[in-house]
Design a protein around this motif. Structure first.
Motif, PDB file in Angstrom:
ATOM      1  N   VAL A 109       0.498  -1.307  -0.333  1.00 42.20           N
ATOM      2  CA  VAL A 109      -0.318  -0.008  -0.077  1.00 42.20           C
ATOM      3  C   VAL A 109       1.063   1.215  -0.058  1.00 42.20           C
ATOM      4  N   ALA A 110       2.118   0.960   0.027  1.00 48.57           N
ATOM      5  CA  ALA A 110       3.034   2.108   0.402  1.00 48.57           C
ATOM      6  C   ALA A 110       4.617   2.172   0.113  1.00 48.57           C
ATOM      7  N   LEU A 111       5.705   2.675  -0.147  1.00 50.03           N
ATOM      8  CA  LEU A 111       6.707   2.101  -0.050  1.00 50.03           C
ATOM      9  C   LEU A 111       7.679   3.162   0.307  1.00 50.03           C
ATOM     10  N   VAL A 112       8.631   2.602   0.889  1.00 50.36           N
ATOM     11  CA  VAL A 112       9.460   3.294   1.674  1.00 50.36           C
ATOM     12  C   VAL A 112      11.300   3.294   1.402  1.00 50.36           C
ATOM     13  N   THR A 113      11.793   3.945   1.061  1.00 48.52           N
ATOM     14  CA  THR A 113      13.229   3.645   0.828  1.00 48.52           C
ATOM     15  C   THR A 113      14.187   4.133   1.198  1.00 48.52           C
ATOM     16  N   SER A 114      15.560   4.240   1.645  1.00 51.09           N
ATOM     17  CA  SER A 114      16.493   5.236   1.919  1.00 51.09           C
ATOM     18  C   SER A 114      17.170   5.410   0.682  1.00 51.09           C
ATOM     19  N   GLY A 115      17.051   4.768  -0.278  1.00 51.49           N
ATOM     20  CA  GLY A 115      17.871   5.282  -1.513  1.00 51.49           C
ATOM     21  C   GLY A 115      16.916   5.611  -2.552  1.00 51.49           C
ATOM     22  N   GLY A 116      17.717   6.061  -3.934  1.00 54.22           N
ATOM     23  CA  GLY A 116      16.810   6.234  -4.437  1.00 54.22           C
ATOM     24  C   GLY A 116      16.620   7.343  -4.963  1.00 54.22           C
ATOM     25  N   GLY A 117      16.300   7.582  -5.671  1.00 56.77           N
ATOM     26  CA  GLY A 117      15.492   9.915  -5.703  1.00 56.77           C
ATOM     27  C   GLY A 117      14.421   9.695  -7.267  1.00 56.77           C
ATOM     28  N   PRO A 118      14.174  10.697  -7.240  1.00 57.57           N
ATOM     29  CA  PRO A 118      12.475  11.091  -7.699  1.00 57.57           C
ATOM     30  C   PRO A 118      12.133  10.694  -8.820  1.00 57.57           C
ATOM     31  N   THR A 119      13.257  10.482  -9.834  1.00 58.85           N
ATOM     32  CA  THR A 119      13.032   9.714 -11.117  1.00 58.85           C
ATOM     33  C   THR A 119      13.587   8.201 -11.366  1.00 58.85           C
ATOM     34  N   SER A 120      13.921   7.746 -10.348  1.00 54.12           N
ATOM     35  CA  SER A 120      14.201   6.392 -10.226  1.00 54.12           C
ATOM     36  C   SER A 120      13.079   5.379 -11.211  1.00 54.12           C
ATOM     37  N   HIS A 177       5.235  33.950 -29.997  1.00 53.48           N
ATOM     38  CA  HIS A 177       5.464  33.556 -31.035  1.00 53.48           C
ATOM     39  C   HIS A 177       4.072  32.542 -30.865  1.00 53.48           C
ATOM     40  N   GLY A 178       3.554  32.995 -29.496  1.00 51.44           N
ATOM     41  CA  GLY A 178       2.361  32.290 -29.907  1.00 51.44           C
ATOM     42  C   GLY A 178       2.137  30.738 -29.763  1.00 51.44           C
ATOM     43  N   ARG A 179       3.815  29.714 -29.762  1.00 47.87           N
ATOM     44  CA  ARG A 179       3.679  28.918 -29.201  1.00 47.87           C
ATOM     45  C   ARG A 179       3.615  28.026 -28.723  1.00 47.87           C
ATOM     46  N   PRO A 180       2.497  27.083 -28.103  1.00 51.59           N
ATOM     47  CA  PRO A 180       2.030  26.433 -26.805  1.00 51.59           C
ATOM     48  C   PRO A 180       3.537  25.915 -26.243  1.00 51.59           C
ATOM     49  N   VAL A 181       3.240  25.488 -25.295  1.00 50.77           N
ATOM     50  CA  VAL A 181       4.230  24.763 -24.259  1.00 50.77           C
ATOM     51  C   VAL A 181       3.816  23.835 -23.271  1.00 50.77           C
ATOM     52  N   GLY A 182       4.499  22.586 -23.388  1.00 52.25           N
ATOM     53  CA  GLY A 182       3.252  21.643 -22.419  1.00 52.25           C
ATOM     54  C   GLY A 182       4.733  21.455 -21.491  1.00 52.25           C
ATOM     55  N   VAL A 183       4.119  20.304 -20.598  1.00 51.60           N
ATOM     56  CA  VAL A 183       5.472  19.463 -19.390  1.00 51.60           C
ATOM     57  C   VAL A 183       4.569  17.929 -19.773  1.00 51.60           C
ATOM     58  N   CYS A 184       5.854  17.321 -20.518  1.00 57.15           N
ATOM     59  CA  CYS A 184       5.599  15.675 -20.140  1.00 57.15           C
ATOM     60  C   CYS A 184       6.515  14.878 -19.447  1.00 57.15           C
ATOM     61  N   GLY A 185       7.343  16.084 -18.773  1.00 54.00           N
ATOM     62  CA  GLY A 185       7.993  15.108 -16.989  1.00 54.00           C
ATOM     63  C   GLY A 185       7.153  14.691 -15.857  1.00 54.00           C
ATOM     64  N   GLU A 186       7.793  14.047 -14.956  1.00 55.07           N
ATOM     65  CA  GLU A 186       7.334  13.845 -13.720  1.00 55.07           C
ATOM     66  C   GLU A 186       6.548  14.981 -13.202  1.00 55.07           C
ATOM     67  N   ALA A 187       6.583  16.067 -13.432  1.00 57.78           N
ATOM     68  CA  ALA A 187       6.423  17.078 -13.208  1.00 57.78           C
ATOM     69  C   ALA A 187       4.508  17.479 -12.712  1.00 57.78           C
ATOM     70  N   ALA A 188       4.080  16.895 -14.211  1.00 46.89           N
ATOM     71  CA  ALA A 188       3.276  16.481 -14.294  1.00 46.89           C
ATOM     72  C   ALA A 188       1.680  16.099 -13.819  1.00 46.89           C
ATOM     73  N   ALA A 189       2.992  14.880 -13.079  1.00 44.20           N
ATOM     74  CA  ALA A 189       1.742  13.893 -12.912  1.00 44.20           C
ATOM     75  C   ALA A 189       1.810  14.718 -11.266  1.00 44.20           C
ATOM     76  N   ASP A 190       1.874  15.287 -10.513  1.00 40.26           N
ATOM     77  CA  ASP A 190       1.959  16.074  -9.626  1.00 40.26           C
ATOM     78  C   ASP A 190       0.407  17.480  -9.529  1.00 40.26           C
TER      79      ASP A 190
END
Length: 558
Positions: free
Chosen positions: A177-188, A476-489
């Motif tokens: 139901v949840a994960l806790v690690t002492s290692g790793g990073g936010p994009t692991s 320039h009227g260009r759209p900008v999106g986000v496709c990194g993990e930030a978009a899921a927050d």
């Protein structure tokens, strides 16, 4: 926080209360006792081939039973189990050195892992994969239990130093139901899979190695807190189930009707169907590497066309943003990347590989154009690792030569963000890859636990770069999106919209939560939240200030 609260990096939102179950200890080093003098060394070496094949087959079966990112990870790990380098070196230690098969695999894998660590950057992360494969092969050779996640009768919080990709890819949210690690990073891998499965997770948690089997904890995957010995009120709060949709039920928009396209990140054809089933409005990031990984030569144009059409077919009439090959760094490919680079993350990767291997890009654009012509999706194309306006101009011209008019760029390099006004003179759109953008802006390896606290898109400096990119697009009227993990927050989504982002692409699992928060927040409020975040001196302060100003997060249990 209380004295009994650990703090790490929240990488998958949600709160859960349950008892701890620790990952089993890793396989112990086999005895270094040599084979008997009369042993048949060739036969002993042959057991390594058989064990490697058995592990590869097990992982391949697991990959076939999953989809999306989990399937990708298991497929890569299965290929590693049959890595001829590892098997060949282990066989030599048996035949020439008289080592036992298990000890030979241990020593050979250790050498391969050390080589990967010496390369640094994202490639160092692959060392963990090698050691996982090592343990699995040794378990077969010694008839020991296969390493992996414990299976218990009751749901639990899984605690580990870190998880091997293959372990993470086979997690069952009904048990873990949840994960806790002492290692790793936010994009692991652990963080990415936790988000895709909807499992609250905290990585790089100081003190996590001291958590004991059976103790009760509350895990908050949004704030990064792990509360030991929580009181009844905290447990009840964490166990309160908020009934939310599991699929996107309407197009994304703020409470006052400002549209925000909610798209999915897709890594293979099976992932495309899963994203479509989740209600995604389109694909904001179609990773094409799955066609190229595990090969010694590039796939043919026809092979690529067939693969791309499968993804496009799932989104007829909708936008699909195809990213051209992002080889290099943690995705080395023998036909486009150098064997050894001092720092692969800063080396020849992404669009840069086209300088020495133009035919690979040429063939890929040909395949994308043919697939687009054969299907009904609205196909956009973007290049990874664009740093300068002239790179953007050359890529757009190459796309135009194939009839691909919607050609854009990934903004992952701070230079591209700061000079987006010039980059977007040429490119039709930009998509912010916040994982790499954060890594390069903070000089913090996104896979390294020691700098995990820096590796968050909540960093005000990263938000400044998002702001700069959006202003460059607006010029320039260009759209900008986000496709990194930030978009899921869900907490960060309104901030990104307030900065000027027009689309958010994420793991399909996150779509309903992000939609719910946006639907409760006006565009003007999004802009106020963006200004509030930019005013803060630190990432923690920015996150806390925005969360305090968004009561809907508490209402939704996020």
């Amino acid at each position: 926080m209380t004295a009994g609260t650990l703090r790490g990096v929240g990488v998958s939102p949600g709160r859960r209360a349950a008892r701890v179950a620790r990952m089993p200890d890793p396989v112990a080093a086999p005895s270094d006792r040599p084979l008997p003098g009369d042993a048949d060394r060739d036969a002993a070496a042959g057991t390594i081939d058989a064990a490697s094949a058995a592990v590869q087959a097990d992982l391949a079966r697991a990959a076939a039973a999953t989809s999306g990112t989990a399937s990708d990870i298991l497929t890569v790990t299965a290929a590693m189990a049959a890595d001829p380098t590892l098997v060949k070196q282990a066989r030599a230690l048996v035949v020439d050195g008289g080592e036992s098969p298990a000890r030979a695999v241990w020593d050979a894998a250790g050498g391969v892992a050390d080589q990967l660590r010496s390369l640094g950057g994202d490639l160092a992360e692959r060392a963990r994969d090698v050691l996982d494969v090592r343990d699995r092969i040794i378990a077969v050779l010694t008839d020991a239990p296969t390493p992996g996640v414990p299976v218990l009768d009751e749901p639990f919080v899984l605690v580990a130093h870190d998880l091997a990709p293959a372990d993470t890819a086979t997690l069952d949210p009904a048990g873990v139901v949840a994960l806790v690690t002492s290692g790793g990073g936010p994009t692991s891998h652990t963080a990415i899979l936790a988000r895709s499965l909807g499992i609250p997770a905290v990585v790089a948690a100081t003190g996590a190695d001291d958590l004991r089997d059976g103790e009760l904890v509350v895990v908050d995957g949004s704030t990064g807190e792990v509360v030991r010995d929580p009181d009844d009120a905290a447990v009840e709060r964490a166990r309160r189930v908020v009934d939310r949709p599991t699929t996107l039920e309407a197009p994304g928009a703020t409470s006052d009707g400002h549209p925000v396209a909610l798209l999915a990140n897709v890594g293979d054809p099976s992932g495309a169907q899963a994203a479509a089933d989740a209600g995604a409005e389109g694909v904001g990031l179609f990773r094409t590497e799955f066609c190229f990984l595990g090969r010694t030569s590039a796939p043919s144009v026809d092979e690529q066309v067939a693969a791309y059409r499968t993804v496009l077919a799932a989104f007829a009439g909708k936008k699909v943003v195809v990213r051209t090959l992002d080889a290099g760094a943690d995705k080395p490919l023998p036909f486009v990347t150098a064997d050894h680079e001092p720092n692969p993350a800063l080396g020849v990767r992404g669009l840069r590989t086209a300088a020495d291997h133009p035919q690979v890009l040429e063939d890929q654009l040909t395949a994308i154009a043919r697939a687009a012509e054969a299907e009904q999706a609205e196909v956009w194309v973007m290049a990874p690792m664009v740093a300068t306006p002239d790179e953007a101009e050359r890529f757009v011209a190459a796309c135009a030569a194939h009839g691909l008019e919607q050609a854009g760029v990934m903004v992952e390099v701070p230079a591209a963000a700061l000079r987006s006004r010039h980059v977007l003179e040429h490119a039709a759109f930009a998509s912010l890859g916040t994982n790499d953008l954060t890594q390069y802006a903070l000089a913090a390896d996104r896979e390294l636990a020691g700098v995990a606290a820096l590796s968050t898109p909540w960093q005000p400096a990263v938000l400044d770069l998002v702001d700069a990119t959006c202003r460059g697009g607006a010029a320039h009227g260009r759209p900008v999106g986000v496709c990194g993990e930030a978009a899921a927050d869900p907490a960060l989504a309104p901030v990104l919209v307030g900065l000027g982002v027009s689309s958010l692409s994420m793991t399909p699992r996150a779509l309903p939560d992000v939609a719910a928060v946006l639907a409760a927040t006006s565009l003007e409020r999004c802009r106020e939240l963006a200004a509030l975040a930019l005013e803060q001196p630190t990432a923690d302060a920015a996150r806390a200030a925005v969360r305090d100003a968004l009561p809907v997060l508490e209402e939704l249990g996020l």
